[in-house]
Design a protein around this motif. Sequence first.
Motif, PDB file in Angstrom:
ATOM      1  N   ASP A 386       0.765  -0.937   0.021  1.00 56.27           N
ATOM      2  CA  ASP A 386      -0.108  -0.069  -0.001  1.00 56.27           C
ATOM      3  C   ASP A 386       0.779   1.273   0.103  1.00 56.27           C
ATOM      4  OD1 ASP A 386      -2.695   1.452   0.376  1.00 56.27           O
ATOM      5  OD2 ASP A 386      -1.708   1.987   2.014  1.00 56.27           O
ATOM      6  N   THR A 387       2.066   1.213   0.841  1.00 58.02           N
ATOM      7  CA  THR A 387       3.138   2.559   0.777  1.00 58.02           C
ATOM      8  C   THR A 387       3.491   2.629  -0.490  1.00 58.02           C
ATOM      9  OG1 THR A 387       3.535   2.095   3.166  1.00 58.02           O
ATOM     10  CG2 THR A 387       5.086   3.266   1.596  1.00 58.02           C
ATOM     11  N   TYR A 388       4.056   1.795  -1.346  1.00 53.93           N
ATOM     12  CA  TYR A 388       4.698   1.591  -2.608  1.00 53.93           C
ATOM     13  C   TYR A 388       3.775   2.484  -3.605  1.00 53.93           C
ATOM     14  CZ  TYR A 388       7.991  -1.270  -0.926  1.00 53.93           C
ATOM     15  OH  TYR A 388       9.255  -2.129  -0.323  1.00 53.93           O
ATOM     16  N   GLU A 389       2.328   1.663  -3.338  1.00 49.26           N
ATOM     17  CA  GLU A 389       1.445   2.407  -4.470  1.00 49.26           C
ATOM     18  C   GLU A 389       0.925   3.797  -4.408  1.00 49.26           C
ATOM     19  OE1 GLU A 389      -3.296   0.998  -6.021  1.00 49.26           O
ATOM     20  OE2 GLU A 389      -2.495   0.307  -4.114  1.00 49.26           O
ATOM     21  N   LYS A 390       0.867   3.969  -2.916  1.00 49.32           N
ATOM     22  CA  LYS A 390       0.533   5.468  -2.619  1.00 49.32           C
ATOM     23  C   LYS A 390       1.631   6.514  -3.029  1.00 49.32           C
ATOM     24  CE  LYS A 390      -2.744   4.957   0.980  1.00 49.32           C
ATOM     25  NZ  LYS A 390      -2.864   4.966   2.406  1.00 49.32           N
ATOM     26  N   LEU A 391       2.979   5.868  -2.823  1.00 47.78           N
ATOM     27  CA  LEU A 391       4.095   6.885  -3.268  1.00 47.78           C
ATOM     28  C   LEU A 391       4.140   6.997  -4.842  1.00 47.78           C
ATOM     29  CD1 LEU A 391       6.944   5.361  -0.931  1.00 47.78           C
ATOM     30  CD2 LEU A 391       5.918   7.771  -0.730  1.00 47.78           C
ATOM     31  N   ALA A 392       3.727   6.113  -5.409  1.00 46.39           N
ATOM     32  CA  ALA A 392       3.807   6.238  -6.912  1.00 46.39           C
ATOM     33  C   ALA A 392       2.726   7.082  -7.355  1.00 46.39           C
ATOM     34  CB  ALA A 392       3.910   4.730  -7.453  1.00 46.39           C
ATOM     35  N   LEU A 393       1.370   6.872  -6.908  1.00 43.26           N
ATOM     36  CA  LEU A 393       0.372   7.687  -7.290  1.00 43.26           C
ATOM     37  C   LEU A 393       0.208   9.169  -6.766  1.00 43.26           C
ATOM     38  CD1 LEU A 393      -2.345   4.689  -7.307  1.00 43.26           C
ATOM     39  CD2 LEU A 393      -1.161   5.622  -9.172  1.00 43.26           C
ATOM     40  N   ASP A 394       0.557   9.150  -5.522  1.00 44.85           N
ATOM     41  CA  ASP A 394       0.438  10.435  -5.102  1.00 44.85           C
ATOM     42  C   ASP A 394       1.602  11.366  -5.096  1.00 44.85           C
ATOM     43  OD1 ASP A 394      -1.773   9.502  -4.226  1.00 44.85           O
ATOM     44  OD2 ASP A 394      -1.383   9.127  -2.102  1.00 44.85           O
ATOM     45  N   HIS A 395       2.582  10.834  -5.477  1.00 41.95           N
ATOM     46  CA  HIS A 395       3.734  11.512  -5.748  1.00 41.95           C
ATOM     47  C   HIS A 395       4.886  11.066  -6.715  1.00 41.95           C
ATOM     48  CE1 HIS A 395       2.643  13.200  -1.784  1.00 41.95           C
ATOM     49  NE2 HIS A 395       2.689  11.834  -1.424  1.00 41.95           N
ATOM     50  N   PRO A 396       4.059  11.397  -7.973  1.00 42.97           N
ATOM     51  CA  PRO A 396       4.984  10.374  -9.230  1.00 42.97           C
ATOM     52  C   PRO A 396       6.046  10.951  -9.502  1.00 42.97           C
ATOM     53  CG  PRO A 396       2.974  11.772  -9.726  1.00 42.97           C
ATOM     54  CD  PRO A 396       2.971  11.924  -8.421  1.00 42.97           C
ATOM     55  N   GLY A 397       6.538  12.410  -9.092  1.00 48.60           N
ATOM     56  CA  GLY A 397       7.742  12.796  -9.714  1.00 48.60           C
ATOM     57  C   GLY A 397       8.761  12.932  -8.504  1.00 48.60           C
ATOM     58  N   SER A 398       8.612  12.246  -7.199  1.00 50.53           N
ATOM     59  CA  SER A 398       9.494  12.196  -6.279  1.00 50.53           C
ATOM     60  C   SER A 398      10.344  11.015  -6.470  1.00 50.53           C
ATOM     61  CB  SER A 398       8.529  12.066  -4.829  1.00 50.53           C
ATOM     62  OG  SER A 398       8.041  10.768  -4.789  1.00 50.53           O
ATOM     63  N   ARG A 399      11.699  11.117  -5.943  1.00 54.34           N
ATOM     64  CA  ARG A 399      12.579  10.334  -5.876  1.00 54.34           C
ATOM     65  C   ARG A 399      12.106   9.047  -5.415  1.00 54.34           C
ATOM     66  NH1 ARG A 399      17.542  13.140  -2.880  1.00 54.34           N
ATOM     67  NH2 ARG A 399      15.791  14.599  -2.275  1.00 54.34           N
ATOM     68  N   GLU A 406      11.745  -0.616  -8.616  1.00 51.03           N
ATOM     69  CA  GLU A 406      12.757  -1.457  -8.069  1.00 51.03           C
ATOM     70  C   GLU A 406      12.161  -2.195  -6.747  1.00 51.03           C
ATOM     71  OE1 GLU A 406      17.203  -1.064  -5.940  1.00 51.03           O
ATOM     72  OE2 GLU A 406      16.312   0.585  -7.384  1.00 51.03           O
ATOM     73  N   ARG A 407      11.544  -1.436  -5.986  1.00 49.39           N
ATOM     74  CA  ARG A 407      11.177  -2.106  -4.690  1.00 49.39           C
ATOM     75  C   ARG A 407       9.825  -2.999  -4.983  1.00 49.39           C
ATOM     76  NH1 ARG A 407      14.930   0.929  -3.747  1.00 49.39           N
ATOM     77  NH2 ARG A 407      15.531   1.927  -1.891  1.00 49.39           N
ATOM     78  N   LEU A 408       9.296  -2.802  -6.282  1.00 48.26           N
ATOM     79  CA  LEU A 408       8.334  -3.862  -6.355  1.00 48.26           C
ATOM     80  C   LEU A 408       8.689  -4.987  -6.831  1.00 48.26           C
ATOM     81  CD1 LEU A 408       5.429  -1.843  -8.133  1.00 48.26           C
ATOM     82  CD2 LEU A 408       5.091  -2.810  -5.979  1.00 48.26           C
ATOM     83  N   ASP A 409       9.759  -4.982  -7.618  1.00 49.84           N
ATOM     84  CA  ASP A 409      10.598  -6.173  -8.080  1.00 49.84           C
ATOM     85  C   ASP A 409      11.290  -6.851  -6.755  1.00 49.84           C
ATOM     86  OD1 ASP A 409       9.871  -5.609 -10.823  1.00 49.84           O
ATOM     87  OD2 ASP A 409      12.160  -4.556 -10.955  1.00 49.84           O
ATOM     88  N   ALA A 410      11.562  -6.318  -5.766  1.00 48.47           N
ATOM     89  CA  ALA A 410      12.057  -7.118  -4.704  1.00 48.47           C
ATOM     90  C   ALA A 410      11.173  -7.337  -3.737  1.00 48.47           C
ATOM     91  CB  ALA A 410      12.658  -5.945  -3.633  1.00 48.47           C
ATOM     92  N   TYR A 411       9.706  -6.601  -3.993  1.00 51.62           N
ATOM     93  CA  TYR A 411       8.665  -7.284  -3.129  1.00 51.62           C
ATOM     94  C   TYR A 411       8.283  -8.614  -3.555  1.00 51.62           C
ATOM     95  CZ  TYR A 411       3.847  -7.341  -1.506  1.00 51.62           C
ATOM     96  OH  TYR A 411       2.656  -7.762  -1.080  1.00 51.62           O
ATOM     97  N   VAL A 412       8.122  -8.744  -4.964  1.00 50.74           N
ATOM     98  CA  VAL A 412       7.627  -9.865  -5.676  1.00 50.74           C
ATOM     99  C   VAL A 412       8.730 -10.975  -5.314  1.00 50.74           C
ATOM    100  CG1 VAL A 412       7.309 -10.904  -8.206  1.00 50.74           C
ATOM    101  CG2 VAL A 412       6.547  -8.923  -7.576  1.00 50.74           C
ATOM    102  N   THR A 413      10.173 -10.775  -5.283  1.00 53.00           N
ATOM    103  CA  THR A 413      10.986 -11.703  -5.297  1.00 53.00           C
ATOM    104  C   THR A 413      10.993 -12.280  -3.722  1.00 53.00           C
ATOM    105  OG1 THR A 413      12.753 -10.661  -6.559  1.00 53.00           O
ATOM    106  CG2 THR A 413      13.409 -12.174  -5.039  1.00 53.00           C
ATOM    107  N   SER A 414      10.515 -11.167  -2.677  1.00 51.60           N
ATOM    108  CA  SER A 414      10.438 -11.835  -1.260  1.00 51.60           C
ATOM    109  C   SER A 414       9.246 -12.512  -1.211  1.00 51.60           C
ATOM    110  CB  SER A 414      10.522 -10.470  -0.480  1.00 51.60           C
ATOM    111  OG  SER A 414      10.359 -10.786   0.822  1.00 51.60           O
ATOM    112  N   VAL A 415       8.223 -12.187  -1.710  1.00 55.85           N
ATOM    113  CA  VAL A 415       6.827 -12.630  -1.493  1.00 55.85           C
ATOM    114  C   VAL A 415       7.105 -14.140  -2.181  1.00 55.85           C
ATOM    115  CG1 VAL A 415       4.347 -12.807  -1.833  1.00 55.85           C
ATOM    116  CG2 VAL A 415       5.701 -10.934  -1.350  1.00 55.85           C
ATOM    117  N   SER A 416       7.579 -14.410  -3.111  1.00 56.98           N
ATOM    118  CA  SER A 416       7.741 -15.690  -3.876  1.00 56.98           C
ATOM    119  C   SER A 416       8.783 -16.619  -3.621  1.00 56.98           C
ATOM    120  CB  SER A 416       7.685 -15.381  -5.428  1.00 56.98           C
ATOM    121  OG  SER A 416       8.795 -14.506  -5.824  1.00 56.98           O
TER     122      SER A 416
END
Length: 732
Positions: A386-399, A406-416
């Motif tokens: 939920d944090t990843y999604e809000k950061l991407a949608l609410d602050h798309p131009g932020s660092r 990249e974090r979503l890729d790590a998330y998928v790797t960790s969950v699987s």
Amino acid sequence: MGEDPNDARPEHAPPKLDLNKPGPGDEPPADRPPADRPPAGSGETVMIRPARGGTPRDATPADAVPADAAPRDAVPGEAVPGEAAPADAPPRDATPADAVPRDPAPPQATPTGSFRLPAPAPGAGGAAPWEAPPQNGGSTGTAASAAGSFGPADPSGTSGSGFGPADSSGTAGSGFGPPSGGFGGGFGAGGPYGHGQAPAAAPGWAGAGTLPPPPSAPPGSGPGGGGGQGESRPLQAVAVGLLNLSCLGLGYVLLRQWIGAAVCWAATAALLLLALPADADGVPLGVLVGYGAVLLAAAADGARRGLRASLSVGAAARRLVLPLAVVLLAVPAGGAVAYGSARDEAREEAFQQSLLARLATADALVKAREGSRFEVAESDYTTALDTYEKLALDHPGSRAAKLVPERLDAYVTSVSKPYADKKYCEAVDPLKHLRGLPDTVDAKVLGDRADGFDEPLAQSLYECGAGELGRDSTAAAHEAFTELAATFPESVYVGRTEKLVGDGLRKAAAPLSDGSASDPCATTEEVRTRRSGVAGLKGYELSGPVADADRAIQKGVFSCGTKQFRDEEYSDAVKTMDQYAKDYPKSPQTAHARTISIAAQIADHEPAAGKKLPSATVPGGSRMPMVVSNDGKDAVELLYTGPVTGKITLRACGTCTNYGGIRGAVDPDAKPCGGASSKYPKATLQLPAGTYHFLQRRAGGGFAVAGETKSSKAEIEPGYTYTNCLYVTSGL
């Protein structure tokens, strides 16, 4: 911005000349005052001042007597003392010739810096120190007839009235320009020293020998200019105030008020120390209010001081002060803009850091739960996602948002990770979670990361079910297989499951089918359970293995009953065989199962009856009849086993009573079945010769009442007919 000089101060004291003493060849004019009269201008300070306006005023007559009144300020339109009166003005009273001069007074300081000097003694020779000295080195010529005229004297002794060469008639030139014979000034050939009469008062003066009116304020007056009050200069005040508003105290610097400038510098330095480097919180409001108050106070004070101050800069520089002050207002304005920009950058940086901190918190949750069971880690995984999604949608131009992929890729790797570790049962729930991400996460954020999880999930379900099946955890295995067929009906793992489950069921039932099971009862229960689970699988074609298992189970049940009989577990054998007869009524072994059940019931009361399992076949040979009569008031069952096994039921005898008790007392000779044969219900058995065990019991009553069962043993021999009377005895 300068001051016009109020007077002309001579560089050095002029030589004293006795204008009353005639020089060689110089005759005093007829209108000259007597020698005992003091010279004109005696007793007063005389300063030469050029006439204002360009054109010289008419010179005062040489014999004019100064007024004894103190000089006063000139009034426009009125003749000033010491100046020639207008033509139409009435003549002023002249001082009498025999007036006694006032006592000389000590020199007095005047606002202009000159001094009043005592009048020379009557008859003293020489010019007064304030009179103009000879010019051109005392050139000779005709004496000037009127004091204060400039230009060469003509032969007749008349001086020129203006600047320029005299004409041939002796009349002074009226224009400007160098005289033909040199510059005048009351000089001419006549005396031995070549000078004329005492000069008259300069144009604009109050009269000969009098001081000019004092100025309204001495030069250099006002703040910063030496004290006193000068003339009001509003624009200068505005300029000084604006210079102080520049935050640099330049107004005080211009006025040379160093203490005020130092206060401004200190306030600005303190503000810079507090404000720099710029941070997200900015400068405290109290500091800004205080600094603004200092600036306003400095501006107001500078304007007050600069209103009448005489500046120490030239006129050209003074004209630039106000524009420069306006331009320098850009310093605080530009500083405020620059600081605002820096503060905004600091705020933006702080905001970016806060977003990165949120990202790091989510990363820590994912990292901490890596390898944990999903049901335990699911809440933390959901929070991080939920944090990843809000950061991407609410602050798309932020660092932080740029790091989300990249974090979503790590998330998928960790969950699987369980799937990567081949922990298939543990991987099922995480893979289901990842496969369902498109339903909960925005597609722009997720991208195609949820694709490709169908095959891993199908494999995990298959492998998990297979593993559970191998661990005899049929329920868990079938749960995985059922989900597999429901989720991926076209998957290759469905076909693999059919083969796996079918082969497994057949393998489990094989010992029952071939009779090799060491414990047919346990094996039968295992196969029955597995068969039930397999039959409950939806989406699979497993009818063949299920049918094979049913046949094996039937054999297993019969084998279980016979084993129980042999193991003298007669009660269990009775239940097993009765159930077999009920479940498989058309089975060829159903009759045999019933005989085993009867024999087990008898053996439960007469253990000798269980020494031999009843035969599945009927022996041949002759049979002896045995007539069985019921002399009891209730229906009875007669069970028998021997060469043949069976059971008969005799209906109740309505007229019969129990034996013993009252009946025995009344009719002691009464015998069972002693009455007419037709009276008693009867049944005839055809028994081969051999030893038989019998069990008599109330029909349908079981073994509830003690004494209502009776076991017996009989030997049946060939060629005989046998009878058997069944009756009931009681104590009543």
